[in-house]
Design a protein around this motif. Structure first.
Motif, short mmCIF file in Angstrom:
data_model
loop_
_atom_site.label_atom_id
_atom_site.label_comp_id
_atom_site.label_asym_id
_atom_site.label_seq_id
_atom_site.Cartn_x
_atom_site.Cartn_y
_atom_site.Cartn_z
N GLN A 115 32.73 40.11 22.27
CA GLN A 115 33.07 40.21 23.69
C GLN A 115 32.22 39.28 24.53
OE1 GLN A 115 33.98 44.01 25.26
NE2 GLN A 115 33.39 43.50 27.35
N LYS A 116 30.95 39.17 24.20
CA LYS A 116 30.07 38.29 24.95
C LYS A 116 30.56 36.85 24.86
CE LYS A 116 26.62 36.69 27.24
NZ LYS A 116 26.53 36.90 28.70
N SER A 151 34.53 38.09 27.91
CA SER A 151 33.80 38.66 29.04
C SER A 151 34.25 38.08 30.38
CB SER A 151 32.29 38.44 28.86
OG SER A 151 31.98 37.06 28.82
N LYS A 152 35.16 37.10 30.36
CA LYS A 152 35.59 36.47 31.61
C LYS A 152 36.86 37.07 32.19
CE LYS A 152 32.19 33.56 31.31
NZ LYS A 152 31.01 33.73 32.20
N LEU A 197 38.06 42.74 34.58
CA LEU A 197 37.56 43.95 33.95
C LEU A 197 38.65 44.99 33.73
CD1 LEU A 197 34.28 45.80 34.86
CD2 LEU A 197 36.42 47.06 34.82
N ARG A 223 29.05 40.84 30.37
CA ARG A 223 29.40 39.64 31.13
C ARG A 223 28.17 38.99 31.72
NH1 ARG A 223 33.77 40.36 35.78
NH2 ARG A 223 35.18 40.12 33.99
N ARG A 224 27.22 39.80 32.20
CA ARG A 224 26.07 39.29 32.93
C ARG A 224 24.89 38.90 32.05
NH1 ARG A 224 22.33 43.18 36.46
NH2 ARG A 224 21.60 43.54 34.33
#
Length: 299
Positions: free
Chosen positions: A175-176, A180-181, A184, A240-241
């Motif tokens: 996912q990373k 992740s873009k 959500l 995501r962050r």
């Protein structure tokens, strides 16, 4: 292109978002345990993921969220790894007799496995402080669950837990890197929908067995609204962050925080050894999620 290791994009150490995620996620272990007392494992998950998928789908439609085919495909793969494999393995293991201690111990390996896989992939490199933090965090988990680990866990439960461990570890990294873009709401609608479809044949094979009572519906509602909607939204934002290893390190706090909840809500005994494990895990997570002193990775 260079990427930095844990939480390089954010502030040093634990964040409010990370602490909120840990607290919300830990309540799911208690709710899931209650739910499994009134439903077969895969049936409970189909209910959980199916309802959560509908919630996220409604939110995505209401906001007009869209995504390209590649993002949709990546979210589908993430759903299989993060939801189907992880929770399918964990719920099945508990249904087969794995204790909460054994389950916490196996899943507690996840941060170390994620760090190792990220290093092999060249996506992240950790400094000495981060590796020390990961080892301290796992030592804290060992102290917390030591009195709940026994030799009665059957081999098939260990195998199921290994599947769950592989799912959450690979899913976090996947996912990373790839998923992740996406919006959500749309991403989680896809992930929950795919997990529902993947687990439905297994739920039907076990007779889609559940007890139509409030004893089942109440913890189900909690796992859907608080854990799947709230918890996975927080996890999505964290991945995501932040770096995958930094997010994974938060899972060291799950067993000790769950032990505190068990003491407050279920009357379970909270020993000095568990409190010591809590403090050790907290120090480990703080070290593992520090942005300072990181070694940049190139790739």
């Amino acid at each position: 292109m260079s990427n930095s290791s844990p939480l390089a994009q954010s502030s040093n150490g634990l964040s409010v978002l990370g602490i909120s995620f840990v607290v919300v996620w830990c309540t799911g272990y208690i709710a899931g345990k209650l739910m499994l007392g009134h439903a077969a494992p895969f049936t409970a998950l189909v209910w959980r993921f199916g309802l959560a998928g509908l919630v996220f789908a409604a939110l995505a439609l209401a906001t007009g969220a869209r995504a390209g085919r590649r993002d949709v495909l990546h979210s589908m793969i993430t759903g299989v790894l993060m939801l189907s494999m992880q929770f399918g393995g964990v719920y099945l293991a508990m249904g087969w007799g794995a204790s909460a201690g054994v389950t916490a111990l196996v899943i507690g390996i996840m941060p170390l496995l994620v760090a190792f896989l990220a290093m092999l992939a060249g996506s992240e490199r950790l400094g000495l402080a981060q590796w020390c933090g990961l080892l301290l965090g796992f030592a804290g988990v060992l102290l917390v669950v030591a009195d709940r680990v026994d030799g009665a866990t059957p081999l098939r439960a260990w195998i199921a837990l290994a599947v769950g461990l592989a799912g959450i570890s690979m899913g976090t990294l996947y996912q990373k890197r790839y998923s992740s873009k996406i919006d959500l709401r749309l991403g989680l609608a896809i992930q929950n929908g795919v997990a529902t479809v993947a687990l439905l044949p297994l739920a039907l094979a076990e007779g889609f067995r559940y007890e139509a009572s409030m004893a089942f519906y109440e913890p189900l509602a909690w796992t859907v609204l608080i854990n799947s909607v709230g918890g996975f939204a927080l996890l999505f934002l964290l991945i995501r962050r932040d770096a995958a290893t930094g997010v994974a390190a938060l899972f060291f706090l799950m067993p000790p925080v769950t032990a505190v909840f068990g003491h407050l809500l279920l009357g379970e005994h909270l020993t000095l050894l568990k409190l010591g494990g809590f403090l050790l895990a907290a120090v480990g997570v703080w070290l593992a999620t520090r942005a300072s002193g990181q070694v940049p990775a190139t790739g």
